[in-house]
Scaffold this motif. Structure first.
Motif, short mmCIF file in Angstrom:
data_model
loop_
_atom_site.label_atom_id
_atom_site.label_comp_id
_atom_site.label_asym_id
_atom_site.label_seq_id
_atom_site.Cartn_x
_atom_site.Cartn_y
_atom_site.Cartn_z
N ARG A 92 0.80 -1.23 0.00
CA ARG A 92 0.00 0.00 0.00
C ARG A 92 0.83 1.27 0.00
O ARG A 92 0.39 2.31 -0.49
CB ARG A 92 -0.94 0.02 1.22
N LEU A 93 2.05 1.20 0.56
CA LEU A 93 2.83 2.44 0.71
C LEU A 93 4.22 2.39 0.08
O LEU A 93 4.90 3.42 0.01
CB LEU A 93 2.98 2.78 2.20
N GLY A 94 4.65 1.20 -0.36
CA GLY A 94 6.02 1.07 -0.89
C GLY A 94 6.14 1.49 -2.34
O GLY A 94 5.20 1.32 -3.11
N GLU A 95 7.30 2.01 -2.68
CA GLU A 95 7.61 2.36 -4.09
C GLU A 95 7.81 1.07 -4.87
O GLU A 95 8.35 0.10 -4.34
CB GLU A 95 8.90 3.18 -4.16
N ARG A 96 7.41 1.06 -6.14
CA ARG A 96 7.62 -0.12 -6.99
C ARG A 96 9.01 -0.08 -7.60
O ARG A 96 9.44 0.98 -8.10
CB ARG A 96 6.59 -0.17 -8.11
N SER A 97 9.69 -1.21 -7.57
CA SER A 97 11.01 -1.25 -8.21
C SER A 97 10.84 -1.56 -9.69
O SER A 97 9.71 -1.68 -10.18
CB SER A 97 11.90 -2.29 -7.54
N GLU A 98 11.97 -1.73 -10.39
CA GLU A 98 11.92 -1.84 -11.85
C GLU A 98 11.23 -3.11 -12.35
O GLU A 98 10.89 -3.21 -13.52
CB GLU A 98 13.34 -1.72 -12.41
N PHE A 144 6.62 7.08 15.26
CA PHE A 144 8.01 6.76 14.93
C PHE A 144 8.39 7.29 13.54
O PHE A 144 9.46 7.88 13.35
CB PHE A 144 8.22 5.24 15.00
N ALA A 145 7.48 7.11 12.58
CA ALA A 145 7.75 7.57 11.21
C ALA A 145 7.86 9.10 11.18
O ALA A 145 8.76 9.66 10.55
CB ALA A 145 6.65 7.09 10.26
N ARG A 146 6.95 9.77 11.88
CA ARG A 146 6.97 11.25 11.87
C ARG A 146 8.19 11.79 12.59
O ARG A 146 8.79 12.77 12.16
CB ARG A 146 5.66 11.79 12.48
N ALA A 147 8.59 11.13 13.68
CA ALA A 147 9.81 11.56 14.39
C ALA A 147 11.04 11.34 13.52
O ALA A 147 11.98 12.14 13.54
CB ALA A 147 9.93 10.80 15.71
N PRO A 176 10.12 6.36 5.44
CA PRO A 176 9.47 6.99 6.61
C PRO A 176 8.40 8.01 6.20
O PRO A 176 7.33 8.09 6.81
CB PRO A 176 10.64 7.68 7.32
N GLU A 177 8.70 8.78 5.13
CA GLU A 177 7.76 9.82 4.67
C GLU A 177 6.40 9.23 4.30
O GLU A 177 5.36 9.83 4.57
CB GLU A 177 8.33 10.57 3.46
N ALA A 178 6.43 8.06 3.65
CA ALA A 178 5.17 7.45 3.19
C ALA A 178 4.30 7.05 4.37
O ALA A 178 3.07 7.24 4.34
CB ALA A 178 5.49 6.23 2.32
N ILE A 179 4.93 6.51 5.41
CA ILE A 179 4.15 6.13 6.60
C ILE A 179 3.73 7.39 7.35
O ILE A 179 2.58 7.51 7.80
CB ILE A 179 4.97 5.20 7.52
#
Length: 300
Positions: A151-157, A193-196, A166-169
């Motif tokens: 849901r939040l991870g970047e897709r690789s090639e 934790f992600a925001r910190a 961290p930014e995505a979470i």
DNA sequence: GCGTCCAGGTCTACC
DNA sequence: GGTAGACCTGGACGC
């Protein structure tokens, strides 16, 4: 594209891949048949490269790019360094193996090339995953981590979802993490934790190279909400510090089983047994309770 | 199928 | 410093 990287003496890839459950969690893909590991690596440029690593010969590891893409010399060096860090091939275990050879019970460890605990690309990822292992079944941990990647991870090639930055979470919401990721009550902990991490009020990537005394580092890791003694002890192991046992219910049960003792004694009893191993006690503890994985095969 | 119970770490409040 | 209860989910179990 294929190339190889050098591994240290006594390095055993399969021992590292099956050192604990991380290889079964996304974005890793464990190939049991070929005894290899797939991992989408995020380079400093932001490029996400799907890589497969397998055993080669003469202390070398074979690296293959799954997408068929190529790397510049600089990117190749970065991939090599990242893989060595993930596989702990950059860690000197000489002193640990020396100590293991002193005890007949633990001589199997250097012979087997065991003791290198697989870790994620970042300490942020390891910490989030560790929070996701607390107070739930392994099936739920897997579901939470898979949801985070999907849901939040970047897709690789090659389309594989990486672990979210961290930014995505940090940009998500407690409601989303609670209901969609199925993190439940852990949602506010992950968000905080992600925001910190994004704000820089906590810097998990500094933990891996920190010169801070282990007790202080433990306290800092413990300051993350949702990280108690079990989680902090195990996060520290992934930072190369083995002073804490990180006992959970499975390890506790296993300890009494392998030492032919009656269950019910306090954790202090377990800690006392491993004090003889000094700063390596956490690693001796973990290898003690997982010894059969190295002999009878990795579960799952 | 539904309801109940329990296991699994950590946090907070309380003694 | 130690303890109790709450948090949330999934699996096991009984009906």
């Amino acid at each position: 594209m294929k190339f190889s990287i050098q591994a240290p003496e006594h390095f055993d890839l399969w021992s590292t891949l099956t050192s604990h459950g991380w290889s079964m969690l996304p974005p890793f893909t464990l190939d049991r048949e070929h005894r290899s590991l797939g991992i989408p690596l995020t380079l400093s440029s932001g490029r996400s490269v799907p890589v497969n690593v397998s055993s080669s010969s003469n202390h070398h590891l074979g690296v293959r790019l799954d997408s068929g893409a190529t790397l510049s010399a600089r990117e190749k060096a970065e991939v090599s360094a990242l893989l060595k860090s993930v596989l702990r091939a950059d860690e000197d275990l000489g002193e640990f193996y020396l100590e293991a050879r002193r005890h007949p019970r633990y001589r199997w460890i250097p012979k087997r090339g065991a003791g290198r605990l697989l870790r994620s690309q970042s300490a942020f990822e390891d910490t989030v995953k560790m929070i996701c292992t607390t107070n739930c079944s392994w099936a739920l941990t897997t579901a939470m981590v898979r949801n985070l990647c999907d849901r939040l991870g970047e897709r690789s090639e090659n389309g594989v979802a990486a672990f979210p930055a961290p930014e995505a979470i940090a940009d998500s919401s407690e409601k989303f993490l609670r209901k969609e990721i199925r993190a439940g009550y852990r949602a506010p902990y992950l968000l905080e934790f992600a925001r910190a991490s994004v704000r820089g009020t906590i810097e998990p990537e500094q933990w891996r190279t920190s010169n801070m005394p282990t007790e202080e580092l433990f306290a800092e890791v413990r300051s993350v909400k949702g990280v108690g003694p079990y989680a902090a002890g195990n996060i520290l192991k992934l930072l190369g510090r083995y002073d804490y046992l990180g006992i959970d219910s499975w390890c506790r049960k296993k300890f009494f089983e392998i030492h032919n003792e009656i269950r019910g004694k306090k954790d202090r009893h377990i800690e006392k047994y491993y004090e003889q191993f000094g700063r390596w006690r956490g690693l001796f503890f973990w290898l003690d309770v997982t010894k059969e994985w190295h002999a009878d095969g990795f579960p799952g």
